[in-house]
Write a protein that holds these residues in place. Structure first.
Motif, mmCIF file in Angstrom:
data_model
loop_
_atom_site.group_PDB
_atom_site.id
_atom_site.type_symbol
_atom_site.label_atom_id
_atom_site.label_comp_id
_atom_site.label_asym_id
_atom_site.label_seq_id
_atom_site.Cartn_x
_atom_site.Cartn_y
_atom_site.Cartn_z
ATOM 1 N N SER A 82 -8.048 7.334 3.457
ATOM 2 C CA SER A 82 -7.372 6.848 4.662
ATOM 3 C C SER A 82 -8.224 7.087 5.899
ATOM 4 C CB SER A 82 -6.012 7.537 4.814
ATOM 5 O OG SER A 82 -6.153 8.883 5.243
ATOM 6 N N ALA B 239 -3.101 3.211 6.816
ATOM 7 C CA ALA B 239 -3.485 4.162 5.766
ATOM 8 C C ALA B 239 -3.013 5.571 6.098
ATOM 9 C CB ALA B 239 -5.002 4.137 5.581
ATOM 10 N N SER C 161 0.962 4.260 -2.855
ATOM 11 C CA SER C 161 0.790 5.666 -2.470
ATOM 12 C C SER C 161 1.958 6.508 -2.952
ATOM 13 C CB SER C 161 0.662 5.778 -0.945
ATOM 14 O OG SER C 161 -0.437 5.047 -0.464
ATOM 15 N N THR C 162 3.166 6.011 -2.737
ATOM 16 C CA THR C 162 4.342 6.779 -3.128
ATOM 17 C C THR C 162 4.457 6.890 -4.646
ATOM 18 O OG1 THR C 162 5.427 5.950 -1.138
ATOM 19 C CG2 THR C 162 6.820 6.972 -2.785
ATOM 20 N N MET D 273 4.142 9.414 2.264
ATOM 21 C CA MET D 273 4.090 9.904 0.889
ATOM 22 C C MET D 273 4.470 11.383 0.829
ATOM 23 S SD MET D 273 0.809 10.061 -1.706
ATOM 24 C CE MET D 273 0.034 11.364 -0.761
ATOM 25 N N ASN E 225 0.678 5.848 5.490
ATOM 26 C CA ASN E 225 1.001 5.909 4.066
ATOM 27 C C ASN E 225 0.941 7.343 3.543
ATOM 28 O OD1 ASN E 225 1.350 3.166 3.974
ATOM 29 N ND2 ASN E 225 -0.652 2.732 3.092
ATOM 30 N N VAL E 226 -0.088 8.083 3.953
ATOM 31 C CA VAL E 226 -0.212 9.471 3.520
ATOM 32 C C VAL E 226 0.949 10.297 4.057
ATOM 33 C CG1 VAL E 226 -1.628 11.544 3.644
ATOM 34 C CG2 VAL E 226 -2.710 9.327 3.310
ATOM 35 N N TRP F 224 -6.743 10.805 -1.378
ATOM 36 C CA TRP F 224 -6.041 9.721 -0.684
ATOM 37 C C TRP F 224 -6.220 9.842 0.832
ATOM 38 C CZ3 TRP F 224 -5.333 6.041 -3.783
ATOM 39 C CH2 TRP F 224 -4.458 4.989 -3.519
ATOM 40 N N THR F 225 -6.181 11.066 1.340
ATOM 41 C CA THR F 225 -6.368 11.263 2.770
ATOM 42 C C THR F 225 -7.802 10.972 3.175
ATOM 43 O OG1 THR F 225 -4.716 13.024 2.627
ATOM 44 C CG2 THR F 225 -5.938 12.858 4.663
ATOM 45 N N GLY G 197 2.167 9.480 -5.737
ATOM 46 C CA GLY G 197 2.698 10.775 -5.317
ATOM 47 C C GLY G 197 3.808 11.256 -6.219
ATOM 48 N N SER H 86 0.826 -1.207 0.000
ATOM 49 C CA SER H 86 0.000 0.000 0.000
ATOM 50 C C SER H 86 0.862 1.259 0.000
ATOM 51 C CB SER H 86 -0.935 -0.003 1.214
ATOM 52 O OG SER H 86 -0.201 -0.051 2.422
ATOM 53 N N LEU H 87 1.981 1.245 0.722
ATOM 54 C CA LEU H 87 2.869 2.405 0.716
ATOM 55 C C LEU H 87 3.528 2.583 -0.646
ATOM 56 C CD1 LEU H 87 4.211 4.719 2.195
ATOM 57 C CD2 LEU H 87 5.944 3.117 3.030
#
Length: 734
Positions: free
Chosen positions: A111, A125, A86-87, A132, A128-129, A107-108, A90, A82-83
């Motif tokens: 999450s 979650a 997300s990255t 990112m 991850n934000v 995305w937030t 980004g 998941s990270l």
């Protein structure tokens, strides 16, 4: 509670460092995975890629510390994957301010909705934000975005592999949960010796039940001693309460009470022995005095009637627990151990021989003339293990839960809106302020915000305090010692080890290490080295203040919902009492699936009420519909109502026993009264129990022919009357 008092309370809570058992082996394993990833990436790709891969390994290790019953490798892989996604997104949008802001908002928001799937999903979650926001500031190009995402996922793979290759106490969390449940039963038995109506908190049993749900792969590998004992502990609790309570058992003083105290003490000792064996994976060592107390032939001579039946059932259940908890017992997965042929053999004086007795190294009791067996306490038919869906099958369930929260009154939806707006505002504000590296502000916001008030404010204070100390120390090291790239990497790994070690002691302590970790990691490539302590701390303060302001402006207070929580508990415990009572009219034995489901619903409603009341206690709002005194009185009354229903459950008739037709009338009146009363509580009206009162009044002249049914109905009505008094007094006090 006023705002000033609420802020003081949450500040103290956030800065508190709890004394918890540390897990250095697990912390060292996580730090080792991080060191391997960082060292390999530095040697082959350079500092920029090393920083990306380090964040993946760092976050994957944190995921393995979450309170989840899923396999730790699965959590690490899910976090890394998941990270990485997300990255990657980004990186693709980082060069375009508008696109990145749109991604950040969406995305937030997702999450925030992820909290509908549970705390573990919400924490991963949110992290991850936050990560990112940091990683996309590293020097890179869109062409290498996929490579950075790949090395981030590789960090999760490395942590998952280390969990498999270097296991630390396999099934430790499940063992602890089951052992805690048995230990709670043991403590309950000891408290009943001095307080025959002592309360019992069901949280340990609920936790053990959650831990017992396994994936198909786990079910094939689960140790034998983790099978069956939880269900037996569930059945022991009402038997303990029935044996101790003077209303259905023995007098409060005299030889019978002394004998009951001996049995309760023996039960506590045996349950503690079983809990210790399960926790450590060792054979059960039985205390000889407890075994002797259960084997004595005096039970049948001293106790009689319901108390004697309860004593026999308790002895047989304890024997089953000890047999199940012993790892030497061979059991197929998902199948309870079969009882030995001589189990529950009863002597003329009422003595019972159980596996607990048969396995003890004590002098055998005198042989007695056989008598009719005690009421059966044999295990229910073997059932398959509770299943937990794999992650792939969990996706549609999570999506459905998130969609269910898309309603105006949902605290999860309010949290998602708050965190997305605040994070975007923090990002824009950080870009405008003349500090540079403005991601510290939105990163602080997204990491401290939670769906409830107390956690958000406590974490905001802890984040600021921890960041102040961690950033100051790390920046001082970087600016004074001027460490090289590899030394900075080593310092980052050391900081991560400190975070893993202190993760359960409080957010402030862990935040010191996290802040230092970020400074050291970004310093490997020169990013952020010139940023001062003042800049970083001020941006963190801005992020925390934005989070606190957002909750004050757009709150999701728990206090106004207390009546609804209380009504849910009333309806659930009413259904439980009605289902139990109905089984007297239709005897099917002590093991009833509908009774079991009603028990679980009641526990869930009770815990939801208690958690809501705890959150409301720290909120700076006042609810005119339910005072604290009324809430406490109503809680005590409903707990007593549930305890009476549990006593009735302990004496459910065996299958084939003569039915009690009057029980059907009582069950129906209980169901109607509590359902109507729950509706009246929600509508802030005085609850009425007319149906139940009419039934009890009609029985006063011609009670049913059962030792417990009429007495139980009276006690249930008394408890409901106490609920009505509490809520009526609360209305008059407004």
């Amino acid at each position: 509670m006023s705002w000033l008092r609420a802020l003081k309370a949450t500040s103290r809570s956030g800065l508190t460092v709890e004394r918890r058992p540390l897990e250095p082996a697990i912390a060292a394993r996580g730090a080792l995975g991080l060191a391997l990833v960082v060292g390999f990436s530095l040697a082959l790709f350079g500092p920029a890629v090393a920083a990306s891969s380090a964040f993946g390994a760092f976050q994957a290790a944190i995921a393995t510390f979450q309170r989840s019953w899923r396999p730790r490798p699965t959590l690490a892989l899910a976090s890394g994957a998941s990270l990485a996604v997300s990255t990657f997104l980004g990186y693709l949008t980082g060069a375009h301010e508008v696109l990145f802001l749109a991604l950040l908002l969406s995305w937030t928001f997702l999450s925030g909705l992820a909290w509908a799937a549970g705390p573990t999903a919400g924490i991963i979650a949110s992290s991850n934000v936050a990560i990112m926001l940091v990683t996309v500031t590293l020097p890179t190009s869109v062409a290498t975005a996929a490579g950075h995402a790949a090395v981030i996922f590789a960090g999760g793979v490395v942590q998952a592999a280390l969990v498999v290759l270097l296991p630390v106490r396999r099934w430790g969390a499940q063992r602890d949960a089951l052992a805690d449940a048995l230990a709670a039963e043991a403590d309950y038995a000891r408290r009943l010796r001095h307080d025959p109506v002592a309360p019992f908190e069901p949280v340990p049993l609920m936790t053990a039940r959650s831990a017992a749900a396994v994936t198909p792969r786990q079910a094939r590998r689960r140790p034998a001693e983790l099978h069956g004992a939880r269900g037996l502990a569930e059945r022991i609790r009402p038997v303990l309460a029935s044996l101790a309570d003077p209303a259905v058992g023995v007098p409060e003083e005299g030889p019978q009470r002394d004998r009951v105290r001996e049995l309760l003490a023996a039960a506590g000792a045996l349950l503690d022995a079983a809990a210790h064996a399960i926790r450590h994976g060792e054979p059960v060592v039985l205390p000889p005095p407890a075994v002797a107390a259960l084997r004595t032939p005096d039970t049948g001579a001293i106790l009689s009637g319901p108390s004697r039946r309860a004593a026999h059932r308790l002895a047989a259940l304890l024997g089953d627990v000890v047999e199940t908890a012993d790892p030497r017992t061979e059991t197929s997965p998902g199948e309870a151990p079969a009882p030995p042929p001589d189990k529950a053999t009863t002597g003329a004086a009422g003595a019972t021989t159980t596996p607990a007795v048969a396995g003890a190294t004590t002098t055998p009791a005198p042989t007695t003339t056989p008598a009719p067996p005690a009421p059966s306490a044999a295990r229910p038919p073997a059932r398959a293990s509770r299943t937990r869906p794999p992650l792939v099958r969990l996706v549609p369930i999570v999506v459905a839960n998130m969609r269910a929260e898309l309603r105006p009154d949902s605290p999860i939806l309010r949290h998602a809106v708050r965190v997305s707006v605040v994070t975007a505002a923090g990002y824009l504000l950080g870009a405008v302020l003349p500090f540079g590296h403005g991601y510290w502000a939105p990163m602080a916001s997204v990491m401290v915000m939670r769906p409830d008030f107390s956690q958000t404010y406590a974490r905001s204070v802890a984040r600021f305090g921890g960041t102040l100390v961690g950033v100051a120390l790390a920046t001082a090291v970087v600016q004074w010692a001027h460490p090289g790239t590899y030394l900075l990497a080593a310092l980052a790994v050391l900081s991560a080890f400190g975070m893993y070690l202190l993760i359960r002691t409080g957010y402030a302590a862990g935040q010191v290490c996290v802040s230092a970790y970020v400074v050291f990691l970004l310093g490997m490539d020169g990013a952020g080295v010139t940023q001062t302590v003042r800049d970083r701390v001020l941006l963190t303060l801005v992020g925390g203040l934005l989070a606190m302001l957002a909750y004050a402006v757009y709150p999701a207070w728990e206090t106004p919902r207390l009546r609804g929580r209380l009504a849910d508990w009333l309806a659930a415990v009413g259904r439980y009492a009605a289902v139990v009572t109905a089984r007297y009219a239709d005897p099917v034995g002590p093991v009833c699936p509908d009774v079991r489901e009603a028990v679980l619903d009641t526990r869930a409603a009770r815990v939801a009420w208690q958690e809501a009341l705890e959150r409301a206690t720290h909120e700076p709002v006042r609810h005119r519909g339910l005072s604290h005194a009324a809430a406490e009185q109503a809680e005590h009354a409903l707990a007593e109502f549930g305890r009476v229903a549990m006593l009735m459950e302990a004496h459910l008739p065996e299958r084939g026993a003569p039915p009690v037709p009057a029980a059907a009338t009582l069950a129906e009146s209980l169901h109607r009264s509590t359902e109507r009363g729950a509706k009246q509580v929600r509508e802030r009206k005085e609850p009425q129990w007319d149906d139940l009162r009419e039934t009890v009044t009609a029985w006063s002249a011609d009670p049913p022919d059962h030792f417990l049914l009429h007495k139980g109905a009276v006690l249930l009505l008394d408890a409901l009357d106490e609920v009505a008094v509490a809520l009526t007094d609360s209305r008059h006090a407004r």
